[in-house]
Design a protein around this motif. Structure first.
Motif, PDB file in Angstrom:
ATOM      1  N   PRO A 170     -98.572  -3.917 -22.692  1.00  0.00           N
ATOM      2  CA  PRO A 170     -98.554  -4.859 -21.555  1.00  0.00           C
ATOM      3  C   PRO A 170     -98.246  -6.302 -21.936  1.00  0.00           C
ATOM      4  N   ARG A 171     -98.420  -6.654 -23.215  1.00  0.00           N
ATOM      5  CA  ARG A 171     -98.159  -8.036 -23.621  1.00  0.00           C
ATOM      6  C   ARG A 171     -96.816  -8.182 -24.339  1.00  0.00           C
TER       7      ARG A 171
ATOM      8  N   ALA B 268     -92.261  -8.017 -20.728  1.00  0.00           N
ATOM      9  CA  ALA B 268     -93.086  -7.959 -19.516  1.00  0.00           C
ATOM     10  C   ALA B 268     -93.057  -9.302 -18.786  1.00  0.00           C
ATOM     11  N   GLN B 269     -92.967 -10.394 -19.541  1.00  0.00           N
ATOM     12  CA  GLN B 269     -92.857 -11.711 -18.910  1.00  0.00           C
ATOM     13  C   GLN B 269     -91.530 -11.848 -18.172  1.00  0.00           C
TER      14      GLN B 269
ATOM     15  N   ARG C 272     -91.891 -10.062 -14.936  1.00  0.00           N
ATOM     16  CA  ARG C 272     -92.615 -10.906 -13.981  1.00  0.00           C
ATOM     17  C   ARG C 272     -91.693 -11.974 -13.402  1.00  0.00           C
TER      18      ARG C 272
ATOM     19  N   LEU D 167     -94.953  -3.370 -12.040  1.00  0.00           N
ATOM     20  CA  LEU D 167     -95.361  -4.404 -12.992  1.00  0.00           C
ATOM     21  C   LEU D 167     -96.879  -4.537 -13.049  1.00  0.00           C
ATOM     22  N   ILE D 168     -97.550  -4.452 -11.905  1.00  0.00           N
ATOM     23  CA  ILE D 168     -99.016  -4.539 -11.878  1.00  0.00           C
ATOM     24  C   ILE D 168     -99.632  -3.457 -12.762  1.00  0.00           C
TER      25      ILE D 168
ATOM     26  N   GLU E  45     -99.073  -4.454 -16.445  1.00  0.00           N
ATOM     27  CA  GLU E  45     -99.906  -5.590 -16.849  1.00  0.00           C
ATOM     28  C   GLU E  45    -101.377  -5.189 -16.992  1.00  0.00           C
TER      29      GLU E  45
ATOM     30  N   SER F  15     -99.591   1.979 -18.619  1.00  0.00           N
ATOM     31  CA  SER F  15     -98.152   2.167 -18.790  1.00  0.00           C
ATOM     32  C   SER F  15     -97.697   3.553 -18.331  1.00  0.00           C
TER      33      SER F  15
END
Length: 214
Positions: free
Chosen positions: A94-95, A99-100, A103, A177-178, A181, A185
């Protein structure tokens, strides 16, 4: 270092991505040579590159046109997308930096929706799914997917109501995406697979309606 032909080919790709060139558009050698400030020999090399990629097609005695995807092409694009995107998302952290970017793409799509910039929504959607592929940390996959994205833009260009095309999927990207995050996954990948199956049926239905009206 890129050759002049490769640089010009990139410019024409951008015209497809932006929706300036749509499927079936005829490309005038004279007009493009003047616009891009290149010789006919260079432009013909550009046409050769993009025809090999499948972005353009040559018709004897008629000239060069932007390719028009067939129904079988659409089915194949979505099959490939499921093969690439779903495993990349299922195994993602998630990090992960991508992923950014996912978003940012969701936020861009929502901003574009507010001002009814539906072509912008389409670009944000492609950026979102390209970022999913980046989760796999494979430059080869990302490069391959960049070509798939071009073909996908051609598919989008066939359908003349971008709000109808892109509107339903903005919030679905957000839901995927939620899940990512939150560290879910596997759930995110399951939602993505269902999303891609719905999108394929949706686009095939719209494609069939357009084809029957022409």
């Amino acid at each position: 270092m890129q050759t002049l032909a490769e640089t010009v080919a990139g410019s024409i790709r951008e015209k497809v991505i932006s929706g300036t060139l749509t499927p079936g558009s005829h490309l005038s050698e004279i007009a493009l040579c003047e616009e891009l400030q290149v010789s006919r020999n260079t432009l013909r090399e550009v046409f050769r590159i993009l025809t090999k990629e499948g972005l353009l097609r040559y018709e004897a005695n008629r000239g060069v046109f932007v390719s028009t995807p067939s129904m079988s092409t659409i089915i194949d694009i979505y099959r490939v997308r499921r093969f690439i995107e779903c495993p990349a998302l299922a195994q993602a952290h998630p990090r992960h930096p991508a992923a950014q970017r996912m978003r940012a793409a969701v936020d861009d799509a929502r901003r574009c929706r507010e001002v009814k910039d539906w072509l912008g929504v389409g670009s944000a959607d492609i950026a979102f799914h390209s970022a999913i592929v980046e989760l796999a940390d494979s430059p080869r996959l990302s490069n391959f997917y960049a070509h798939i994205s071009l073909e996908l833009r051609l598919v989008f260009g066939l359908l003349h109501d971008p709000e109808f095309l892109h509107g339903p999927f903005i919030d679905q990207n957000g839901e995927i995406l939620i899940e990512l995050e939150a560290g879910r996954s596997t759930s995110a990948a399951e939602k993505l697979e269902a999303y891609l199956l719905r999108a394929e049926r949706f686009i095939l239905g719209a494609y069939a309606r357009v084809a029957s009206s022409t």
